[in-house]
Design a protein around this motif. Sequence first.
Motif, short mmCIF file in Angstrom:
data_model
loop_
_atom_site.label_atom_id
_atom_site.label_comp_id
_atom_site.label_asym_id
_atom_site.label_seq_id
_atom_site.Cartn_x
_atom_site.Cartn_y
_atom_site.Cartn_z
N THR A 185 46.50 30.17 30.01
CA THR A 185 47.66 29.87 30.23
C THR A 185 49.25 30.43 29.57
N GLY A 186 49.14 31.75 29.64
CA GLY A 186 50.24 32.61 29.74
C GLY A 186 51.46 32.31 30.86
N ALA A 187 50.18 32.20 32.24
CA ALA A 187 50.67 32.04 33.32
C ALA A 187 50.90 30.83 33.97
N PRO A 188 52.58 30.60 34.22
CA PRO A 188 52.99 29.63 34.36
C PRO A 188 52.18 28.29 35.72
N GLY A 189 51.45 29.13 36.86
CA GLY A 189 51.04 28.97 38.12
C GLY A 189 50.13 29.80 38.51
N VAL A 190 49.36 29.26 39.60
CA VAL A 190 48.30 30.41 39.96
C VAL A 190 49.04 31.83 40.84
N MET A 191 48.54 32.72 40.34
CA MET A 191 48.98 34.26 40.38
C MET A 191 48.02 34.91 41.41
N LEU A 192 48.24 35.37 42.51
CA LEU A 192 47.01 36.64 43.01
C LEU A 192 47.94 37.87 42.71
N HIS A 193 47.26 38.56 42.88
CA HIS A 193 46.91 40.57 42.70
C HIS A 193 45.92 40.38 43.38
N SER A 194 46.95 41.84 44.35
CA SER A 194 45.78 42.66 45.35
C SER A 194 45.69 44.11 44.33
N GLY A 195 44.51 44.19 44.97
CA GLY A 195 43.92 45.83 44.53
C GLY A 195 43.60 46.66 45.57
N GLU A 196 43.36 47.78 44.88
CA GLU A 196 42.34 48.73 46.83
C GLU A 196 41.17 48.77 45.84
N GLN A 197 40.69 48.19 45.02
CA GLN A 197 38.82 48.22 45.31
C GLN A 197 38.99 46.41 46.15
N PRO A 198 37.59 46.74 46.62
CA PRO A 198 36.85 45.08 46.53
C PRO A 198 36.72 44.44 45.66
N PRO A 199 36.82 42.79 45.83
CA PRO A 199 37.60 42.37 46.81
C PRO A 199 39.62 42.63 46.92
N GLN A 200 40.54 43.18 47.48
CA GLN A 200 41.36 43.92 47.82
C GLN A 200 42.27 42.85 47.52
N LEU A 201 42.05 41.40 48.49
CA LEU A 201 42.98 40.49 48.90
C LEU A 201 44.45 41.04 49.04
N GLN A 221 45.26 51.77 41.83
CA GLN A 221 44.47 52.28 42.73
C GLN A 221 42.99 52.02 42.52
N THR A 222 42.71 52.26 40.96
CA THR A 222 40.96 51.98 40.72
C THR A 222 40.43 50.16 40.90
N GLN A 223 41.14 49.36 40.72
CA GLN A 223 41.29 48.51 40.47
C GLN A 223 40.89 47.14 41.74
N SER A 224 40.66 45.98 41.12
CA SER A 224 39.52 45.03 42.09
C SER A 224 41.41 44.15 42.09
N GLY A 225 41.04 43.32 43.52
CA GLY A 225 42.35 42.26 43.15
C GLY A 225 41.77 41.05 42.52
N PHE A 226 42.26 40.33 41.98
CA PHE A 226 41.89 38.98 41.53
C PHE A 226 43.35 38.20 41.17
N ILE A 227 42.61 36.61 40.79
CA ILE A 227 42.91 35.74 41.19
C ILE A 227 43.11 34.93 39.16
N ASN A 228 44.82 34.90 38.94
CA ASN A 228 45.37 34.09 37.92
C ASN A 228 45.23 32.86 37.79
N THR A 229 44.21 31.96 37.40
CA THR A 229 44.73 30.16 38.09
C THR A 229 46.02 30.47 37.06
N GLY A 230 46.61 30.40 35.86
CA GLY A 230 47.10 30.22 35.39
C GLY A 230 47.59 28.83 34.46
N LEU A 231 48.52 27.89 34.31
CA LEU A 231 47.92 27.19 33.81
C LEU A 231 47.20 25.65 34.61
#
Length: 445
Positions: A336-352, A408-418
Amino acid sequence: MSDTTPTLIPPLVAPLTPTPLPAPVTGLTDKQVAALGGTIVPLYIYPIPPKQSDLAPFEPSTGKTSDQGHKIGIVVDVTIPSTGATATNVLYEFDTGGKGFWASQGQFTASGTNPVVPASGNAANLGAVITQYSSGITYLGTGVVATVSLPQAVVPDNGPVPTVTTGMAVVETILELSDGQELPGSFPIFGNFSGDFGVSLQQTATVTPPLKHNLPYPFDLQVPSQQPALLSIMAQLGVDSFIVDLVTLTTPAAAPGAGTLPVKAGRLILGPSSAFAPYFPQYQAMTATGTTYTPPQSSASAASAKPIATYEEALLFGSLAVASNQAVGVPVVFDTGAPGVMLHSGEQPPQLSKDGFTPVVGDQLLLNTQLDSGEGTGFESNVQSLLSFTVGEVIGENAASMAGIVGQTQSGFINTGLTTFLAYQIMYDLQNGLIRFPAQGKATT
């Protein structure tokens, strides 16, 4: 506001076939909630004010929004028993992506000549703490043992309001990101809030993680290498479950901190999971961290407290499509702290990857997961779309962005936000370790 990045192993792969979203629950009136033994706490929806002239009412599905979206607030009372300091009827950001409760020292009233924060060496002083958020805000302060309650709670039969004595953070310094640099800031944040009422079910790290943003002198010298673990107040109130309802909205006669700022009010519902689960028949086990949290030994509740299960910030996994780009096993953060949908790219699968998954207006965005509806009769897998829209520019409804590259050691993820919370209610079933959703809506023709 998410303050860490998940690094998890996905258990399920959901086909990328769109389904209707979960249908908002309509039968849970305030009267019905009370009949089921539920407590209701107001959640206030505020526009983020880039400047006062840009404020606009919160009206879902009309395209009316502030330039930067909205934030959610909750009113909290705090008392620090060891010093007698109090902060009464204070508005904090209600943040399902944040860990622990962080309250501005400036809102406390000292008792006599006592300091607000107990002295070092006092068992109620838990030590130095720091947290950083993706918004660029940094808090430096002291962990303390405090009694925290929700004074606006409407409790069945006029029972006592939800209260717990446990660890939280008193924020002594706030820094905010400006032109790439952390500089001294001030409260309130986002126009209204005196800190962050974190609701994430993951505890804070005891070894301070690498900073997202480097701090200038002398604040860099105040960063502790180790700190006490803090866990959300919601996880410690002793309730079976809580529901975040930003769909059933009212217009409050007055809202704290609002002045003439137009707001709506949703509901935080606390109550027995068995009573509310039928309204949320689709579920998945929340991803457990494998660790538990025990309240500080100096807290009043520590003697009888049982270790509390904790969960990853990414509570489940999904399959994601942005235009023609697809990824499976994507960690999903409900924040709920993110106003909208945010994608985060990562170095590990799934990289996004930023090249493939940066949403642009007109793209189709789809997030699916697998949910169970067996209720003890065996796993009955359902494909369920959690997000499904054509990318637009209305934050909290159809806007989506690529927030940047994580470690670098982390995967991508999606934050659905509000965006998810404004579309349907979500239930956190603490008793059974489940995240629950309403029944799937009906397909439109």
